[in-house]
Design a protein around this motif. Structure first.
Motif, PDB file in Angstrom:
ATOM      1  N   UNK A   1      -7.480  -6.123   3.068  1.00 48.19           N
ATOM      2  CA  UNK A   1      -7.721  -5.320   1.882  1.00 48.19           C
ATOM      3  C   UNK A   1      -9.197  -5.357   1.478  1.00 48.19           C
ATOM      4  N   UNK A   2      -9.798  -6.535   1.566  1.00 48.09           N
ATOM      5  CA  UNK A   2     -11.221  -6.650   1.258  1.00 48.09           C
ATOM      6  C   UNK A   2     -12.041  -5.754   2.191  1.00 48.09           C
ATOM      7  N   UNK A   3     -11.705  -5.793   3.479  1.00 49.25           N
ATOM      8  CA  UNK A   3     -12.419  -4.943   4.440  1.00 49.25           C
ATOM      9  C   UNK A   3     -12.218  -3.466   4.101  1.00 49.25           C
ATOM     10  N   UNK A   4     -11.007  -3.088   3.767  1.00 46.88           N
ATOM     11  CA  UNK A   4     -10.703  -1.693   3.439  1.00 46.88           C
ATOM     12  C   UNK A   4     -11.484  -1.245   2.195  1.00 46.88           C
ATOM     13  N   UNK A   5     -11.573  -2.109   1.193  1.00 45.44           N
ATOM     14  CA  UNK A   5     -12.212  -1.742  -0.066  1.00 45.44           C
ATOM     15  C   UNK A   5     -13.736  -1.844  -0.036  1.00 45.44           C
TER      16      UNK A   5
ATOM     17  N   UNK B   1       0.816  -1.223   0.000  1.00 47.55           N
ATOM     18  CA  UNK B   1       0.000   0.000   0.000  1.00 47.55           C
ATOM     19  C   UNK B   1       0.849   1.272   0.000  1.00 47.55           C
ATOM     20  N   UNK B   2       2.172   1.110   0.031  1.00 52.25           N
ATOM     21  CA  UNK B   2       3.095   2.259   0.086  1.00 52.25           C
ATOM     22  C   UNK B   2       2.769   3.178   1.265  1.00 52.25           C
ATOM     23  N   UNK B   3       2.619   2.564   2.428  1.00 51.19           N
ATOM     24  CA  UNK B   3       2.308   3.316   3.651  1.00 51.19           C
ATOM     25  C   UNK B   3       3.510   3.342   4.572  1.00 51.19           C
ATOM     26  N   UNK B   4       3.542   4.346   5.426  1.00 52.02           N
ATOM     27  CA  UNK B   4       4.550   4.365   6.478  1.00 52.02           C
ATOM     28  C   UNK B   4       4.178   3.310   7.516  1.00 52.02           C
ATOM     29  N   UNK B   5       5.121   2.985   8.354  1.00 56.27           N
ATOM     30  CA  UNK B   5       4.836   2.012   9.404  1.00 56.27           C
ATOM     31  C   UNK B   5       3.706   2.503  10.308  1.00 56.27           C
TER      32      UNK B   5
END
Length: 76
Positions: free
Chosen positions: A62-66, A22-26
């Motif tokens: 990811x499913x929950x997020x989307x 997801x290219x996120x910070x920690x």
């Protein structure tokens, strides 16, 4: 025992996967995971979600997020 598995093995690996994919910070990855329903269910002993692989857990997160929902696999 399951709490140890979650904290020491599963969560750090899942956080790394979320960060990479997801290219996120920690910090952002931690915040998103800890505020998810998946994490709540992962902490719940009766769900036995810690038996699932990290890639499977990532897919559920990811499913929950989307979609806002989680489709739990049969083996969970």
């Amino acid at each position: 025992m399951y709490k140890l598995l979650i904290v020491e093995f599963i969560v750090p690996r899942l956080i790394r996967m979320i960060m990479e994919k997801q290219s996120l910070t920690e910090q952002d990855a931690l915040t998103q995971l800890y505020s998810s329903e998946l994490y709540c269910q992962l902490e719940c002993e009766r769900t036995k979600l810690w038996h699932l692989s990290v890639p499977t857990l990532y897919a559920l997160w990811l499913e929950e997020k989307e979609t806002g929902y989680i489709t739990y696999p049969e083996e969970a």
